[in-house]
Structure formats: C-alpha cells, structure tokens
Design a protein around this motif. Structure first.
Motif, PDB file in Angstrom:
ATOM      1  N   LYS A 106       0.698  -1.319  -0.002  1.00 54.27           N
ATOM      2  CA  LYS A 106      -0.126   0.059   0.023  1.00 54.27           C
ATOM      3  C   LYS A 106       0.800   1.505   0.074  1.00 54.27           C
ATOM      4  N   VAL A 107       1.273   1.848  -1.295  1.00 57.36           N
ATOM      5  CA  VAL A 107       2.104   3.044  -1.350  1.00 57.36           C
ATOM      6  C   VAL A 107       1.471   4.105  -0.632  1.00 57.36           C
ATOM      7  N   GLU A 108       0.299   4.297  -0.186  1.00 60.55           N
ATOM      8  CA  GLU A 108      -0.090   5.561   0.258  1.00 60.55           C
ATOM      9  C   GLU A 108       0.300   5.300   1.705  1.00 60.55           C
ATOM     10  N   ARG A 109       0.478   4.130   2.448  1.00 59.35           N
ATOM     11  CA  ARG A 109       1.186   4.300   3.903  1.00 59.35           C
ATOM     12  C   ARG A 109       2.703   4.357   3.746  1.00 59.35           C
ATOM     13  N   ALA A 110       3.084   5.301   4.726  1.00 56.66           N
ATOM     14  CA  ALA A 110       4.900   5.471   4.464  1.00 56.66           C
ATOM     15  C   ALA A 110       5.380   4.444   5.128  1.00 56.66           C
ATOM     16  N   GLY A 111       6.741   3.963   4.832  1.00 58.99           N
ATOM     17  CA  GLY A 111       7.723   2.801   5.327  1.00 58.99           C
ATOM     18  C   GLY A 111       8.712   3.827   5.978  1.00 58.99           C
ATOM     19  N   VAL A 112       8.712   3.502   7.244  1.00 68.06           N
ATOM     20  CA  VAL A 112       9.888   4.026   8.095  1.00 68.06           C
ATOM     21  C   VAL A 112      11.050   2.619   8.325  1.00 68.06           C
ATOM     22  N   LEU A 113      11.955   2.922   7.786  1.00 71.51           N
ATOM     23  CA  LEU A 113      13.126   2.139   7.987  1.00 71.51           C
ATOM     24  C   LEU A 113      14.189   2.348   9.039  1.00 71.51           C
ATOM     25  N   ILE A 114      14.429   1.593  10.014  1.00 69.55           N
ATOM     26  CA  ILE A 114      15.286   1.724  11.088  1.00 69.55           C
ATOM     27  C   ILE A 114      16.437   0.735  11.111  1.00 69.55           C
ATOM     28  N   ALA A 115      17.649   1.260  10.883  1.00 68.16           N
ATOM     29  CA  ALA A 115      18.770   0.474  10.762  1.00 68.16           C
ATOM     30  C   ALA A 115      19.848   0.980  12.120  1.00 68.16           C
TER      31      ALA A 115
END
Length: 241
Positions: A106-115
């Motif tokens: 669902k591209v309308e939902r953001a992705g938060v990547l934590i590394a």
C-alpha cells in the motif's frame, strides 16, 4: 537444495572495516528488495551447512541491477577471511532468495526504515528500487552509527535523497568523540522522542527494523514507548554478521 554458481567480480570498502562484494547475477534470478541469500564457499569435504562455509547476507543491489551485491563487516571469522581472500573470477554457490522483510504494497502508507550499522543492507535494495521505479511511497530511513567513518553508503543515501523527493534520510551518530570526521547532523540515540518528531506527518507508517538482535529488541521497545502499534512493526535479526 538447489544452488546456482556465481563469480566474484570485485570488492570495495564502503565504510571503515566494511566491504561490498559484487557478483555476477545468474540468468533468471529474481528477488524482492529486502530479501537475502546464502553464499556457499567451495571447500571440498566440508559440511556445506557449516558456518565456516555458508553464510546468509541481505542483498544490497536492487532487482533492476545486473549484478548481485552483499555487504559485510569484516570480522575475523573463517568464512569472512576466506571470502575476502578470493580473487576476481572465483566461483561460489548461491542459495536463495529468501526472507520476508519486504515493503508493504500500500504505497499510500509510509515506510519507516530503522537500521543500526550494517543492518542498513536490506534497506539499500528497497531505496534503490524505489528511486528506480519513481515510487510515490513516502520513505524515511532512521540510520544510527557510532561515527561517520562507520556509516556504510552514506554518500549514496544522500544522493538517493536528492534523487527521490519521497525519501528522507535522518542519520545520527552516537560516538562523535571518537571520530576524526566532521558531522553536522543529529547525534545521540534513536529514542522515543527522536522517532516521534521524525515521523510527524507521515501517513499511517509501517516500521521496519534491521540489525543485531539486541538492537531489534531495543527498537521494538522504543517504538512501543513512542506509541507505535506493534502490528505496524516488522523486523529481521542478524546473527553473527
């Protein structure tokens, strides 16, 4: 077990004590950004499942690229010493891809990547792919390292941020007193207050954590403190990377 043969093309240092290894890509090899593979060294008579011979790595390269790339901290293990000693053209076996740390659809939902540190590797594939696809999905990378010297792919991440208007990089350093390089960005840990401020305004974010088990567990607890629903958190742990 069905494996494919790959050949080492080149290797290069991408941060202090961290190297990228480039391999040719077998015909028909397909994977999703965020997935991993096993590399198996040629070692006659050795157990092919031994950690001295076989090691899992996230795929750094994106699916559209014509090579496969892995990146690793060069710790003093039999496998990594053997891998680093291979000359260009050397043959290895590849098993994969596998893994489920892939972006939601669902591209309308953001992705938060934590590394933390080398845990950034699966996210590099995602971010390269998003830029190539000109994806409109909002993406945020929260990237913690001790020093800029330890921060793999920092220059490329800045370039991806310029290239993709929907991607934002927030890197923080936790041991600048031990660094010889300048740094004007954030310092300190990724705590609940840092995360709450960083994600403000992002649409219904889904969180992804990648790194050693202790970091993954700590970040899950931090996200809970920040008010994030555990159903919106996905993670992958790296053992002995």
């Amino acid at each position: 077990m069905t494996t494919q043969t790959v050949h080492l093309k080149s290797k290069n240092e991408v941060a202090h004590g961290t190297k990228a290894f480039h391999f040719d890509k077998p015909a028909g090899f397909e994977f999703r950004p965020g997935q991993a593979l096993d590399l198996i060294l040629s070692n006659a008579g050795a157990d092919p499942n031994s950690s001295d011979v076989r090691h899992a790595f996230s795929i750094v390269s994106a699916p559209h690229e014509d090579e496969l790339v892995i990146t690793t901290r060069m710790r003093a293990s039999k496998f990594k010493n053997a891998l680093d000693s291979l000359p260009p053209g050397a043959a290895l076996e590849l098993d994969g891809p596998f893994g489920s740390l892939t972006l939601h659809k669902k591209v309308e939902r953001a992705g938060v990547l934590i590394a933390g540190g080398i845990g950034v590797t699966p996210f590099m594939s995602m971010l390269r792919h998003a830029a190539h696809q000109q994806s409109a999905q909002p993406l945020l990378l929260l990237y913690s390292n001790r020093r800029p010297e330890d921060c793999a792919f920092l220059d490329e991440l800045r370039q991806l941020e310029r290239q993709n208007p929907h991607f934002r990089l927030l890197a923080t350093m936790t041991a600048m007193d031990k660094s010889s390089q300048p740094w004007s960005g954030a310092t300190g840990l990724l705590d609940a207050a840092f995360i709450q401020k960083a994600i403000k305004g992002l649409p219904a974010p889904v969180f992804y954590i990648s790194g050693p088990p202790a970091l993954v567990q700590a970040m899950r607890e931090t996200l809970e403190q920040a008010g994030v629903d555990e159903d919106d958190v996905r993670s992958e742990e790296f053992y002995g990377y």
